[in-house]
Each structure stands twice: as C-alpha cells, then as structure tokens.
Design a protein around this motif. Sequence first.
Motif, mmCIF file in Angstrom:
data_model
loop_
_atom_site.group_PDB
_atom_site.id
_atom_site.type_symbol
_atom_site.label_atom_id
_atom_site.label_comp_id
_atom_site.label_asym_id
_atom_site.label_seq_id
_atom_site.Cartn_x
_atom_site.Cartn_y
_atom_site.Cartn_z
ATOM 1 N N ILE A 1 0.949 -1.045 0.102
ATOM 2 C CA ILE A 1 0.054 0.112 -0.002
ATOM 3 C C ILE A 1 0.924 1.339 0.068
ATOM 4 O O ILE A 1 1.509 1.394 0.853
ATOM 5 C CB ILE A 1 -0.708 0.191 1.184
ATOM 6 N N GLY A 2 0.916 2.053 -0.962
ATOM 7 C CA GLY A 2 1.692 3.066 -1.164
ATOM 8 C C GLY A 2 3.140 2.920 -1.181
ATOM 9 O O GLY A 2 4.006 3.946 -0.954
ATOM 10 N N PHE A 3 3.550 1.831 -1.968
ATOM 11 C CA PHE A 3 4.825 1.587 -2.199
ATOM 12 C C PHE A 3 5.581 2.184 -3.363
ATOM 13 O O PHE A 3 4.797 2.631 -4.361
ATOM 14 C CB PHE A 3 4.932 0.052 -2.594
ATOM 15 N N ALA A 4 6.659 2.648 -3.231
ATOM 16 C CA ALA A 4 7.638 3.086 -4.355
ATOM 17 C C ALA A 4 8.292 2.035 -4.819
ATOM 18 O O ALA A 4 8.318 0.877 -4.332
ATOM 19 C CB ALA A 4 8.467 4.380 -3.774
ATOM 20 N N ALA A 5 8.829 2.335 -6.181
ATOM 21 C CA ALA A 5 9.785 1.473 -7.010
ATOM 22 C C ALA A 5 10.766 0.925 -5.700
ATOM 23 O O ALA A 5 11.062 -0.620 -6.033
ATOM 24 C CB ALA A 5 10.491 2.081 -7.851
ATOM 25 N N ALA A 6 11.266 1.558 -4.960
ATOM 26 C CA ALA A 6 12.346 1.001 -4.106
ATOM 27 C C ALA A 6 12.011 0.046 -3.001
ATOM 28 O O ALA A 6 12.613 -0.972 -2.728
ATOM 29 C CB ALA A 6 13.197 2.344 -3.393
ATOM 30 N N ASP A 7 10.810 0.248 -2.653
ATOM 31 C CA ASP A 7 10.027 -0.768 -1.898
ATOM 32 C C ASP A 7 9.765 -1.966 -2.351
ATOM 33 O O ASP A 7 10.014 -2.951 -1.896
ATOM 34 C CB ASP A 7 8.833 -0.158 -1.341
ATOM 35 N N TRP A 8 9.118 -2.052 -3.680
ATOM 36 C CA TRP A 8 9.225 -3.189 -4.288
ATOM 37 C C TRP A 8 10.381 -3.791 -4.694
ATOM 38 O O TRP A 8 10.218 -5.129 -4.819
ATOM 39 C CB TRP A 8 8.245 -3.104 -5.720
ATOM 40 N N ALA A 9 11.501 -3.192 -5.098
ATOM 41 C CA ALA A 9 12.788 -3.820 -5.267
ATOM 42 C C ALA A 9 12.892 -4.556 -4.003
ATOM 43 O O ALA A 9 13.864 -5.897 -4.110
ATOM 44 C CB ALA A 9 13.670 -2.507 -5.454
ATOM 45 N N ARG A 10 12.833 -4.118 -2.928
ATOM 46 C CA ARG A 10 13.326 -4.813 -1.598
ATOM 47 C C ARG A 10 12.526 -6.147 -1.625
ATOM 48 O O ARG A 10 12.994 -7.131 -1.092
ATOM 49 C CB ARG A 10 13.167 -4.077 -0.364
ATOM 50 N N VAL A 11 11.190 -6.025 -1.510
ATOM 51 C CA VAL A 11 10.438 -7.246 -1.700
ATOM 52 C C VAL A 11 10.827 -8.352 -2.669
ATOM 53 O O VAL A 11 10.992 -9.445 -2.336
ATOM 54 C CB VAL A 11 8.954 -6.832 -1.993
ATOM 55 N N LYS A 12 11.178 -7.938 -3.853
ATOM 56 C CA LYS A 12 11.503 -8.633 -4.784
ATOM 57 C C LYS A 12 12.913 -9.487 -4.479
ATOM 58 O O LYS A 12 13.468 -10.677 -4.955
ATOM 59 C CB LYS A 12 11.833 -7.970 -6.094
ATOM 60 N N ALA A 13 13.825 -8.654 -3.702
ATOM 61 C CA ALA A 13 15.256 -8.965 -3.406
ATOM 62 C C ALA A 13 15.050 -10.151 -2.447
ATOM 63 O O ALA A 13 15.622 -11.365 -2.490
ATOM 64 C CB ALA A 13 16.079 -7.931 -2.967
ATOM 65 N N VAL A 14 13.946 -10.303 -1.533
ATOM 66 C CA VAL A 14 13.923 -10.994 -0.465
ATOM 67 C C VAL A 14 13.381 -12.193 -1.221
ATOM 68 O O VAL A 14 13.872 -13.588 -0.943
ATOM 69 C CB VAL A 14 13.179 -10.578 0.879
ATOM 70 N N ALA A 15 12.576 -12.188 -1.884
ATOM 71 C CA ALA A 15 11.782 -13.372 -2.558
ATOM 72 C C ALA A 15 12.782 -14.195 -3.437
ATOM 73 O O ALA A 15 12.924 -15.276 -3.608
ATOM 74 C CB ALA A 15 10.487 -12.862 -3.439
ATOM 75 N N ALA A 16 13.765 -13.417 -3.868
ATOM 76 C CA ALA A 16 14.761 -14.022 -4.966
ATOM 77 C C ALA A 16 15.600 -14.861 -4.304
ATOM 78 O O ALA A 16 16.415 -15.445 -4.659
ATOM 79 C CB ALA A 16 15.439 -12.798 -5.577
ATOM 80 N N LEU A 17 15.768 -15.062 -2.977
ATOM 81 C CA LEU A 17 16.674 -15.501 -2.007
ATOM 82 C C LEU A 17 16.024 -17.116 -2.152
ATOM 83 O O LEU A 17 17.087 -17.993 -1.758
ATOM 84 C CB LEU A 17 16.693 -15.131 -0.754
ATOM 85 N N SER A 18 15.307 -17.407 -2.572
ATOM 86 C CA SER A 18 14.703 -18.935 -2.503
ATOM 87 C C SER A 18 14.348 -19.165 -3.993
ATOM 88 O O SER A 18 13.408 -18.441 -4.511
ATOM 89 C CB SER A 18 13.455 -19.049 -1.536
ATOM 90 N N ASP A 19 14.667 -20.296 -4.489
ATOM 91 C CA ASP A 19 14.082 -20.877 -5.749
ATOM 92 C C ASP A 19 12.921 -21.497 -5.460
ATOM 93 O O ASP A 19 11.976 -21.966 -6.388
ATOM 94 C CB ASP A 19 15.162 -22.114 -6.249
ATOM 95 N N ASN A 20 12.434 -21.670 -4.294
ATOM 96 C CA ASN A 20 11.056 -22.225 -3.908
ATOM 97 C C ASN A 20 9.998 -21.143 -4.108
ATOM 98 O O ASN A 20 8.649 -21.628 -3.803
ATOM 99 C CB ASN A 20 11.074 -22.812 -2.570
ATOM 100 N N CYS A 21 10.174 -19.861 -4.295
ATOM 101 C CA CYS A 21 9.392 -18.900 -4.109
ATOM 102 C C CYS A 21 8.759 -18.396 -5.502
ATOM 103 O O CYS A 21 9.786 -17.738 -6.139
ATOM 104 C CB CYS A 21 10.068 -17.748 -3.043
ATOM 105 N N THR A 22 7.564 -18.207 -5.761
ATOM 106 C CA THR A 22 7.166 -17.438 -6.774
ATOM 107 C C THR A 22 6.304 -16.180 -6.297
ATOM 108 O O THR A 22 5.396 -16.509 -5.483
ATOM 109 C CB THR A 22 6.215 -18.150 -7.579
ATOM 110 N N LEU A 23 6.808 -15.193 -6.726
ATOM 111 C CA LEU A 23 6.132 -13.779 -6.198
ATOM 112 C C LEU A 23 5.205 -13.099 -7.015
ATOM 113 O O LEU A 23 5.653 -13.117 -8.347
ATOM 114 C CB LEU A 23 7.292 -12.727 -5.889
#
Length: 296
Positions: free
Chosen positions: A38-60
């Motif tokens: 809610i109210g995210f900027a591009a930098a916020d979404w980049a952080r979310v994607k970086a954490v999700a990318a830590l696992s090959d088991n995760c589809t975001l």
Amino acid sequence: MLQLAFITDKNALDPTLLAMWSAIRHAKAPLRVAFLGIGFAAADWARVKAVAALSDNCTLASIDFDPTLLKGVASPSGYISSATFARLYLHRLLSGRVLYLDGDILVTGDLSPLAYIDLQGAAIAAVPDYMSQKWISAARQGGQRRKRKAQAKLARLREITAPEDYVNAGVVLMDLDAITADPVLAAAMENVEAAAAMPLADQDHLNRVFAGRILHLQPQWNCSWRRLAQQQANLAASGITTDPTGADRDAVVIHYHGRHKPWQKMPLKYVLRFWPLFREYRRERARMQADLDARP
C-alpha cells in the motif's frame, strides 16, 4: 502448492519482509507469495523482490493495493494499522486457498502441511485466540477479582461469537473460492466500515462474519510469544476440538501480537520477560540481511 499472502504499508515493511523471508526459508515445498503493498515506491518493491529471490522455492506476485478501497477507514487502536483492513478484499485479488500472515510474526518451521488440511466445509481456519482462552480459563479457575475481569472480557466476545470459537486473525487459512461463491458472505467480509467500528477491528469482524464457518487449528500455527505450553493447556481446559495437523511439532509460527513488538523500543518489564524472543528475532533479522548481502 501453498499460497501465502502478506499485506503492509511502508511503515511495517521491514518486519513484514522478515516474516516473508522466514516463511520461504523454512519451506520444504514451493510457495506462491502474494505481497500486497500500500503506497509503495519502486524502491520498496525492489526490496520485496530481493527477499523473494533468495529462494528458488518462491514465486512472487507483487500487487499494488488500491488505497481508495480503504478511504476514510481508520483503525480503532493506535497499534493496529489500517493496512490490515486490506485483507478483507483478498477474494477480489486472489483465488484458491490462501494463508494470510500478519507482518508481526516469525516462521520457524515448514508451513506446507497447511496446504493439505481438510477444511471440512469451513470457509477459513485459524487458531483459537490466546487471550480469549486465557479469559475462559480465568473465569473458571481464577480468584474472584480475576473472574470478574474475565467475565467482562468474555461478555464482549459473546456479542461477536461464542468465546470458545473466537480466533486470532494473525494467521488465517482462507478458502477464497468458497467466499467468492457466496455473494452475501463476500459482501459482509468487505464491510470495512463495520470492521473499523469494532474494538479489535478486522479480527472481531472476521470472527463475526465467519461464525460457525471456522475450522480451529493447533496453536503451533499461531503461537503467542512462544507460550505454546500455556496455549495448549488453555485449549485443553476449554475442550475445543482442533485439527490435528501439526500437533506433534513445536511452534511453527511465533506471533508477537499486542501493542509491543520485538523490533521496537519496549518497556523494560517486557524486555526482561521476553528477552530470549528478542534475541531470536534479532538473530533472524541479521541472518536475512546476511543472505541479502551475499547475493551476487
């Protein structure tokens, strides 16, 4: 495959990222993660994607939640974010079985078994609330002063549902298809104004809307500040039937519910009481950062 849902605004992004990281870190099977911002900027979404990318088991799936759906809606409590009302619209955005998780949790085990629980016709599944079970126990076994206080608390719950059935909404398994298939139920769920008018906001609201359609889960799936033994004792005293899945395990989800949180400055009495949990939380936060720093 289990589908998880996290919802937050920018103010609670840090703990919610740790919650997501802990869930995917312990997953023994692939996960789909829907992250509603809610109210995210591009930098916020980049952080979310970086954490999700830590696992090959995760589809975001990154979802910008429409804030106009919450326009004019405010939480009745200073420590409950208005962002929590966004989950009342999950059935509009997702389908199938979804495990909603608050951001003030830490996952310490595999959540995958929840993908296979038989909901037995229930629309949602959740753990009986720690505090309501504590009040039930006090009303039966406490001294006179504690009994009076507990009865007053239980009287409020009876306006919503049977106190024994009242669940904590920090971890909720939802059959979104069943909710969508019932227009009356879906409309009731989306009534954010009604939810905002209740003392515990959407938790009270979900208990009222889904009364009689909730499957009770073992406390391992939503453990109050690691007080599993006390939670189990209170449940046994209440005689509540719960789904047996996870009964042989330690806490799988630790929930830091209430006003005080382990990532915030807290009164000394809480620090002394829960110091091992603060240490555990900070250790896991450092591990997540180390994983992020190690990414190429």
